[in-house]
Design a protein around this motif. Structure first.
Motif, short mmCIF file in Angstrom:
data_model
loop_
_atom_site.label_atom_id
_atom_site.label_comp_id
_atom_site.label_asym_id
_atom_site.label_seq_id
_atom_site.Cartn_x
_atom_site.Cartn_y
_atom_site.Cartn_z
N ALA A 1 -18.41 4.83 0.73
CA ALA A 1 -18.45 3.37 0.82
C ALA A 1 -17.10 2.72 0.48
O ALA A 1 -16.99 1.50 0.53
N LEU A 2 -16.09 3.51 0.15
CA LEU A 2 -14.78 2.94 -0.18
C LEU A 2 -14.22 2.16 1.01
O LEU A 2 -14.28 2.62 2.15
N ASN A 3 -13.67 1.00 0.74
CA ASN A 3 -13.02 0.17 1.77
C ASN A 3 -11.55 0.57 1.87
O ASN A 3 -10.65 -0.19 1.51
N ILE A 4 -11.32 1.75 2.37
CA ILE A 4 -9.98 2.35 2.36
C ILE A 4 -9.04 1.62 3.31
O ILE A 4 -9.36 1.40 4.48
N VAL A 5 -7.86 1.26 2.80
CA VAL A 5 -6.81 0.70 3.63
C VAL A 5 -5.55 1.57 3.60
O VAL A 5 -4.60 1.33 4.32
N GLY A 6 -5.56 2.60 2.76
CA GLY A 6 -4.44 3.52 2.71
C GLY A 6 -4.77 4.79 1.97
O GLY A 6 -5.54 4.78 1.01
N LEU A 7 -4.20 5.89 2.47
CA LEU A 7 -4.34 7.19 1.81
C LEU A 7 -2.96 7.82 1.66
O LEU A 7 -2.15 7.78 2.58
N GLY A 8 -2.72 8.39 0.51
CA GLY A 8 -1.56 9.24 0.31
C GLY A 8 -2.08 10.66 0.21
O GLY A 8 -3.08 10.90 -0.47
N ILE A 9 -1.46 11.58 0.92
CA ILE A 9 -1.93 12.97 0.93
C ILE A 9 -0.79 13.88 0.52
O ILE A 9 0.33 13.77 1.02
N VAL B 1 0.84 -1.20 0.00
CA VAL B 1 0.00 0.00 0.00
C VAL B 1 0.88 1.25 0.00
O VAL B 1 0.65 2.18 -0.78
N THR B 2 1.88 1.27 0.85
CA THR B 2 2.78 2.44 0.94
C THR B 2 3.47 2.70 -0.39
O THR B 2 3.54 3.84 -0.85
N ALA B 3 3.96 1.66 -1.03
CA ALA B 3 4.66 1.81 -2.31
C ALA B 3 3.72 2.36 -3.38
O ALA B 3 4.08 3.29 -4.12
N PHE B 4 2.53 1.79 -3.48
CA PHE B 4 1.58 2.26 -4.49
C PHE B 4 1.17 3.70 -4.25
O PHE B 4 1.09 4.51 -5.19
N LEU B 5 0.90 4.07 -3.00
CA LEU B 5 0.48 5.44 -2.70
C LEU B 5 1.60 6.44 -2.98
O LEU B 5 1.36 7.51 -3.54
N ALA B 6 2.83 6.11 -2.60
CA ALA B 6 3.96 7.00 -2.88
C ALA B 6 4.14 7.16 -4.39
O ALA B 6 4.41 8.26 -4.89
N GLY B 7 3.97 6.07 -5.13
CA GLY B 7 4.06 6.16 -6.59
C GLY B 7 2.98 7.05 -7.17
O GLY B 7 3.23 7.80 -8.11
#
Length: 135
Positions: A109-117, A23-29
């Protein structure tokens, strides 16, 4: 580096280790791919070139899914941009399927497991206030 802006990543605290890293890698990308935060390429002393990276620190936090949803809700009215990772993306195999999975749900309704801000430092700071750093 833009010192007036900040990058934060918030990951659902009860994910498995491999999921947190993914999740961290995808959000940073996602942040790096759509913002002016990518620096210059790196070179070593042997004259080998390496890809550039994001040119500012990324602070990584942990939170519950309820907190992630609340941050997204509050943040939509602030001067920040979001990258989102939902639980369904762990079961897809490509970018097209990922986007289809996010598109299938209304924001609330999103099943959020990660956010990049990414955004104005004071806005990001308000959104992450009280969160614990990821360990």
């Amino acid at each position: 580096m833009n010192l007036e802006k900040k990058i934060a990543i918030i990951v659902k605290e009860d994910l498995m280790s491999w999921q947190k890293l993914n999740v961290t890698a995808f959000l940073a990308g996602g942040i790096g791919g759509s913002q002016e935060v990518i620096g210059e390429p790196y070179w070593d002393a042997s004259d080998v070139q390496y890809l550039p990276m994001i040119d500012q620190p990324i602070i990584i936090y942990a939170a519950t899914q309820a907190v992630l949803k609340e941050i997204l809700k509050k943040g939509l009215s602030k001067e920040v941009e979001f990258a989102v990772y939902t639980e369904e993306l762990f079961n897809t195999g490509n970018d097209i399927a990922n986007r289809e999975q996010v598109r299938a749900y209304k924001t609330e309704a999103l099943n959020i497991v990660g956010l990049g801000i990414y955004g104005k430092k004071n806005h990001v700071n308000k959104l992450v206030k009280g969160l614990k750093l990821h360990d």
